[in-house]
Design a protein around this motif. Structure first.
Motif, PDB file in Angstrom:
ATOM      1  N   UNK A 236      -6.012  13.827  13.523  1.00  0.00           N
ATOM      2  CA  UNK A 236      -6.617  14.365  12.304  1.00  0.00           C
ATOM      3  C   UNK A 236      -5.773  15.414  11.589  1.00  0.00           C
ATOM      4  N   UNK A 237      -4.585  15.714  12.094  1.00  0.00           N
ATOM      5  CA  UNK A 237      -3.755  16.725  11.435  1.00  0.00           C
ATOM      6  C   UNK A 237      -3.394  16.278  10.022  1.00  0.00           C
ATOM      7  N   UNK A 238      -3.025  17.232   9.188  1.00  0.00           N
ATOM      8  CA  UNK A 238      -2.737  16.937   7.778  1.00  0.00           C
ATOM      9  C   UNK A 238      -1.585  15.948   7.619  1.00  0.00           C
ATOM     10  N   UNK A 239      -0.661  15.910   8.577  1.00  0.00           N
ATOM     11  CA  UNK A 239       0.460  14.977   8.484  1.00  0.00           C
ATOM     12  C   UNK A 239       0.090  13.581   9.000  1.00  0.00           C
ATOM     13  N   UNK A 240      -1.106  13.437   9.567  1.00  0.00           N
ATOM     14  CA  UNK A 240      -1.555  12.148  10.083  1.00  0.00           C
ATOM     15  C   UNK A 240      -2.716  11.558   9.287  1.00  0.00           C
ATOM     16  N   UNK A 241      -3.358  12.366   8.477  1.00  0.00           N
ATOM     17  CA  UNK A 241      -4.490  11.911   7.678  1.00  0.00           C
ATOM     18  C   UNK A 241      -4.367  12.553   6.297  1.00  0.00           C
ATOM     19  N   UNK A 242      -3.975  11.764   5.324  1.00  0.00           N
ATOM     20  CA  UNK A 242      -3.688  12.315   3.992  1.00  0.00           C
ATOM     21  C   UNK A 242      -3.798  11.198   2.967  1.00  0.00           C
ATOM     22  N   UNK A 243      -3.583  11.516   1.727  1.00  0.00           N
ATOM     23  CA  UNK A 243      -3.618  10.508   0.663  1.00  0.00           C
ATOM     24  C   UNK A 243      -2.463  10.758  -0.309  1.00  0.00           C
ATOM     25  N   UNK A 244      -2.100   9.721  -1.027  1.00  0.00           N
ATOM     26  CA  UNK A 244      -1.094   9.828  -2.088  1.00  0.00           C
ATOM     27  C   UNK A 244      -1.485   8.835  -3.183  1.00  0.00           C
ATOM     28  N   UNK A 245      -0.743   8.896  -4.294  1.00  0.00           N
ATOM     29  CA  UNK A 245      -1.058   8.011  -5.407  1.00  0.00           C
ATOM     30  C   UNK A 245       0.157   7.186  -5.808  1.00  0.00           C
ATOM     31  N   UNK A 246      -0.116   5.950  -6.191  1.00  0.00           N
ATOM     32  CA  UNK A 246       0.905   5.081  -6.764  1.00  0.00           C
ATOM     33  C   UNK A 246       0.871   5.189  -8.276  1.00  0.00           C
ATOM     34  N   UNK A 247       2.033   5.089  -8.901  1.00  0.00           N
ATOM     35  CA  UNK A 247       2.063   5.011 -10.360  1.00  0.00           C
ATOM     36  C   UNK A 247       1.618   3.620 -10.791  1.00  0.00           C
TER      37      UNK A 247
END
Length: 362
Positions: free
Chosen positions: A350-361
Motif C-alpha cells: 500500500x505504499x505510495x510507490x506501489x499504489x498510485x495513479x497517473x494520466x495519459x494524454x
C-alpha cells in the motif's frame, strides 16, 4: 484508591479493545476489484526467472497465471504483459544445484506451461531479457523463446499481431513485434515489444513502425526488459558481453523521445535481495509529439529470500484504465499471499510507490 485503579484499568482495556477492533477492520483483507465497473485492466508480471530455475518454485508462477485466468472477467483484463527474463538460463545443460536445479530446457518448459493457463483466454506479450539469450546471460544473441512461445501459442495474441521485426539471425521473430488493441472505451493502443538491449537496426525499425501514418492516432505502449534503474534513471550501460546493444538511455534517445505517440514504457530487470525499492522505479518525460511518457519498472525476482528464494513472493501489478480514457490506477498485489487467511494481510503493498495513479494524454 483500589476502585480508582480498577476503573482506570477497565477504561484502558476498553480503549485497547476499540483500537484493536478498529485496526482489525482496517486491516481486513479485501480481494482485488475494479473501482469502476466500466474500467478495464492490464496485468504486469515481473521477471519469472527465479520461479522457474528451481523446481520447487514453479508452482508459484502457475498460481500467478492461474489467478490471472480467474480474474479475467472480474477485473475485465484485456492484456497481460511480462517484463522478460522468462528463464534464468537459456542453454545451460548442467545446472549446479545452487544457482539452479533445472536445465534451460526445463526452465523454458515451466514458463511456457504457466502461460498455457492464459492461452485462448486473454492476450499476453512477453519480452525477452538477458537471461533468455546465450547459456546463462546473453553470451550470444540466440534464444529459445521462439520455440516455446511460437506465433500460434495463444490465438488471442496472434489475432492482435500487426508488425514483426527481425532477430539477430535475420529471421522474423516475436522478440520484436507490435500488437493492436482497442480498449472497451474505444481508445486505439499499439503494444510494441523489443528485444533485450535492442540493436540499432531494431530501434530504427521500431521508430519507423510507430511513426507510420496508420498508427498516428494510436497510443503506443512499449515493453522492454532493461530500461530504468531503481533511482528511476535511464540505464546508460551494462557489462554484458555484447557490443551492439542499447540500454535505457539510448532507447529513450533513439526511440521513445523522437516518437510522437509512445506514452507508456514498461520494463523489469533490476533487483536487490529482499528490497522492494531495489525492484521498482517510475518517471515521466515528454516525447517529440509533446506527449507525456509514463515509464515504469516493476520487478520482484529477489523478494522472498533473495536470488535463491521463492521467486518473488507472487507479486504482480494490475493497472485499471478508467472510463474517462485518461486516468490509470496502479495496484500491487500478491496472489501467493492471498490464498490463505493466515497470510492475506500481506497480500497488498500500500505504499505510495506501489499504489498510485497517473494520466495519459489524449
Amino acid at each position: 484508591m483500589k476502585d480508582y485503579r480498577f476503573n482506570r484499568f477497565v477504561l484502558l482495556c476498553f480503549v485497547c479493545f476499540l483500537f484493536v477492533g478498529s485496526y482489525a477492520q482496517e486491516a481486513q483483507y479485501t480481494p482485488p476489484q475494479l473501482s469502476d465497473p466500466e474500467s478495464w485492466s492490464l496485468v504486469l508480471m515481473p521477471d519469472p526467472q527465479t520461479y522457474v530455475k528451481f523446481e520447487r518454485n514453479q508452482g508459484a508462477l502457475e498460481l500467478m497465471t492461474g489467478w490471472i485466468s480467474e480474474q479475467i472477467e472480474p477485473l475485465n483484463i484485456g492484456m497481460v504483459l511480462c517484463t522478460g527474463d522468462l528463464v534464468e538460463h537459456n542453454d545451460w545443460l548442467n545446472p549446479n544445484g545452487t544457482q539452479a536445479n533445472q536445465p534451460g530446457k526445463k526452465q523454458w518448459e515451466a514458463v511456457a506451461r504457466a502461460f498455457n493457463r492464459l492461452d485462448g483466454r486473454v492476450p499476453y506479450i512477453a519480452a525477452t531479457g538477458n537471461h533468455d539469450y546465450g547459456v546463462k546471460s546473453i553470451e550470444y544473441r540466440r534464444t529459445n523463446y521462439n520455440h516455446y512461445f511460437p506465433v500460434d501459442k495463444n490465438p488471442l495474441s496472434q489475432k492482435l499481431l500487426r508488425d514483426v521485426g527481425i532477430d539477430n539471425d535475420g529471421y522474423p521473430s516475436l522478440t520484436n513485434a507490435t500488437y493492436e488493441f482497442t480498449t472497451p472505451h474505444g481508445r486505439k493502443l499499439l503494444f510494441m515489444v523489443i528485444e533485450f538491449a535492442p540493436r540499432d537496426t531494431v530501434l530504427r525499425w521500431a521508430l519507423q513502425t510507430v511513426n507510420q501514418e496508420k498508427y498516428a492516432e494510436h497510443t503506443v505502449i512499449l515493453l522492454t526488459h532493461s530500461y530504468l534503474n531503481s533511482n528511476s534513471e535511464h540505464i546508460v550501460k551494462e557489462g554484458y558481453p555484447i557490443t551492439d546493444g542499447n540500454y535505457g538511455a539510448a532507447i529513450w534517445e533513439k526511440l521513445v523521445k523522437p516518437s510522437k505517440n509512445i506514452q507508456l514504457v514498461f520494463s523489469g530487470h533490476i533487483g536487490k535481495p529482499d528490497d522492494v525499492l531495489g525492484h521498482i522505479g517510475f518517471r515521466t518525460d515528454t516525447n517529440a509529439g509533446g506527449k507525456h511518457v509514463q515509464q515504469m519498472v516493476f520487478n520482484a525476482q529477489a523478494l522472498g529470500g533473495g536470488w535463491h528464494g521463492n521467486g518473488g513472493d507472487g507479486w504482480l501489478r494490475y493497472l485499471e484504465f478508467m472510463p474517462d480514457g485518461k486516468t490509470v490506477k496502479v495496484k500491487t498485489f500478491s496472489p501467493l499471499f492471498a490464498i490463505s487467511p493466515t497470510t492475506q494481510h500481506l497480500a497488498w503493498r500500500r505504499a505510495a510507490y506501489d499504489e498510485f495513479s497517473f494520466e495519459l494524454d489524449k
